[in-house]
Design a protein around this motif. Sequence first.
Motif, PDB file in Angstrom:
ATOM      1  N   THR A  26       0.837  -1.200   0.000  1.00 17.50           N
ATOM      2  CA  THR A  26       0.000   0.000   0.000  1.00 17.50           C
ATOM      3  C   THR A  26       0.875   1.254   0.000  1.00 17.50           C
ATOM      4  O   THR A  26       0.633   2.201  -0.768  1.00 17.50           O
ATOM      5  CB  THR A  26      -0.941  -0.016   1.223  1.00 17.50           C
ATOM      6  OG1 THR A  26      -1.709  -1.229   1.180  1.00 17.50           O
ATOM      7  CG2 THR A  26      -1.877   1.167   1.234  1.00 17.50           C
ATOM      8  N   ARG A  79     -10.030  -2.049   2.326  1.00 19.94           N
ATOM      9  CA  ARG A  79      -9.507  -1.875   3.685  1.00 19.94           C
ATOM     10  C   ARG A  79      -9.208  -0.431   4.037  1.00 19.94           C
ATOM     11  O   ARG A  79      -8.727  -0.134   5.110  1.00 19.94           O
ATOM     12  CB  ARG A  79      -8.274  -2.756   3.879  1.00 19.94           C
ATOM     13  CG  ARG A  79      -8.685  -4.219   3.859  1.00 19.94           C
ATOM     14  CD  ARG A  79      -7.556  -5.191   4.011  1.00 19.94           C
ATOM     15  NE  ARG A  79      -6.416  -4.656   4.702  1.00 19.94           N
ATOM     16  CZ  ARG A  79      -5.188  -5.134   4.567  1.00 19.94           C
ATOM     17  NH1 ARG A  79      -4.978  -6.134   3.743  1.00 19.94           N
ATOM     18  NH2 ARG A  79      -4.193  -4.630   5.222  1.00 19.94           N
ATOM     19  N   ASP A 130      -3.138  -0.897  -5.796  1.00 22.26           N
ATOM     20  CA  ASP A 130      -2.681  -1.561  -4.580  1.00 22.26           C
ATOM     21  C   ASP A 130      -3.370  -2.929  -4.598  1.00 22.26           C
ATOM     22  O   ASP A 130      -4.537  -3.051  -4.274  1.00 22.26           O
ATOM     23  CB  ASP A 130      -3.116  -0.719  -3.369  1.00 22.26           C
ATOM     24  CG  ASP A 130      -2.782  -1.377  -2.049  1.00 22.26           C
ATOM     25  OD1 ASP A 130      -1.999  -2.339  -2.041  1.00 22.26           O
ATOM     26  OD2 ASP A 130      -3.321  -0.916  -1.015  1.00 22.26           O
TER      27      ASP A 130
END
Length: 351
Positions: A16, A41, A169
Amino acid sequence: MSRLHVVSGKGGTGKTTVAAALALALATEGRRTLLVEVEGRQGIAQLFETEALPYEERKIAVAPASDGAALRAAAGNGSGGEAPRGGGRRGGGEVHALAIDAERALLDYLQMFYKLGSAGRALKKLGAIDFATTIAPGLRDVLLTGKACEAVRRKDKNGRFVYDAVVMDAPPTGRITRFLNVNDEVAGLAKIGPIHNQAQAVMRVLKSPETAVHLVTLLEEMPVQETADGVAELRAAGIPVGGIVINMTRPALLDNGDLDIAARGARAGVAKALSQAGLGGARRGGLADRLIDPLLEQAREHAERVELERAEYAELTAIGLPTYELELLPEGVDLAGLYHLARDLRKQGPI
Ligand SMILES: Nc1ncnc2c1ncn2[C@@H]1O[C@H](COP(=O)(O)OP(=O)(O)OP(=O)(O)O)[C@@H](O)[C@H]1O
Ligand SMILES: [Mg+2]
C-alpha cells in the motif's frame, strides 16, 4: 511505457505504501494519476490522512514539481515535452484515488448491460450480489480489474487519456496471478456473453505492455522467495512484470573491514578502543569489561544481518528485473514520509 502499474508483494512488506508513493512519483509535470484499492480496507485513506474513500474517484493529493520541472518552469520555457493539462498545474501533478468495491462494481456492470434500474437495488437488498460474487470469486476479480482497466483506457472529450497512469494496490503475491488471470477464472463461468467479453477485454490490457506488475519485498528470506516464485508465475501466465521494489532498506553502518572484525568478535581491539574512549581500563568487573560482551554481540548480529541481506540481494538481482530501493523510515510513514519515498522512487528513474 506502462500506464497500469499493479503493486503486489508478500503481506506487510509495504504494498500500500509503495503503491501510494508510486502514484505520487508518477504525478509530475501536470500528469494525473489514479491510485486504486481493491481490498476494501481503506489503507489509502489512512495513508493520506483523509476520511474513508467513497466508491468514486476523488483528488487526494497534489504532487510537488520535480526539481527539473521547477527549474525549467523558472527558466520560463515550460515543462518541456507534453503540454501540461490545464492552467496552474505546470510542474506538479495530481493523485486521485478510488476504493473499488466489488458489490458496487457488479451493480454498475449489470446496470450497463441490463439496464436494471430499481431491480438492481432489489437484487442488492436480497443479498443476491453478495451471493453471486461469493460463489464466483472469478466474477468478483473481473469486476475489480475491469474497473481499473476502464480507468486506464478512459479518454476525455478531446481524446486524451483522463489518467496518465493508474496504480493498483493489489492482492499479495500468493494471489496475484489468479487475480489478474481473470480469463481463466471466468472461463468455467461464461463462455459467451458480456462477462466473457469483459474478461477478454480486461485480459488484453493486462497482458499488453501497457501493464507492469511490480513486486515489493524486504531483504529477508521469505519475501525474497515469494518474489522469485511470483515472478515465475506471472511470467508463465504471460503477464508483464515490471520491477522489484526493495522496501525498508537499512543504511550500512560499517565498511567491509569493520564488518569482518565485527563478525570475528575482536575482543582485544574493542577493549582497547573502550579504554581509549575513557571508559576505564579493561580490568575485570570494570565498565569497559561489562560493556564489551553486549557490544561484541550486537556487532556480530549486525554483521550476520548484513551478510544475509547481501545474499538476499544477490537472489533478487539474479531474477534480472530492474530494482528500486526505498529506505526504512525510522519514524514510520506519515504524509511527509510518503512524499519522501515518492521523491526517492523518482530519483531512481522511470518505473
Ligand atoms: N519504507 C518504510 N519505512 C518505514 N515503515 C514502512 C515503510 N514501508 C512501509 N512501512 C510500514 O510498514 C507497515 C506495512 O506497510 P503497508 O501497509 O504498506 O504494507 P502492505 O504490504 O500493504 O500490508 P498488507 O499486506 O497488510 O496490505 C505500515 O505500518 C507502514 O507504515
Ligand atoms: Mg496493504
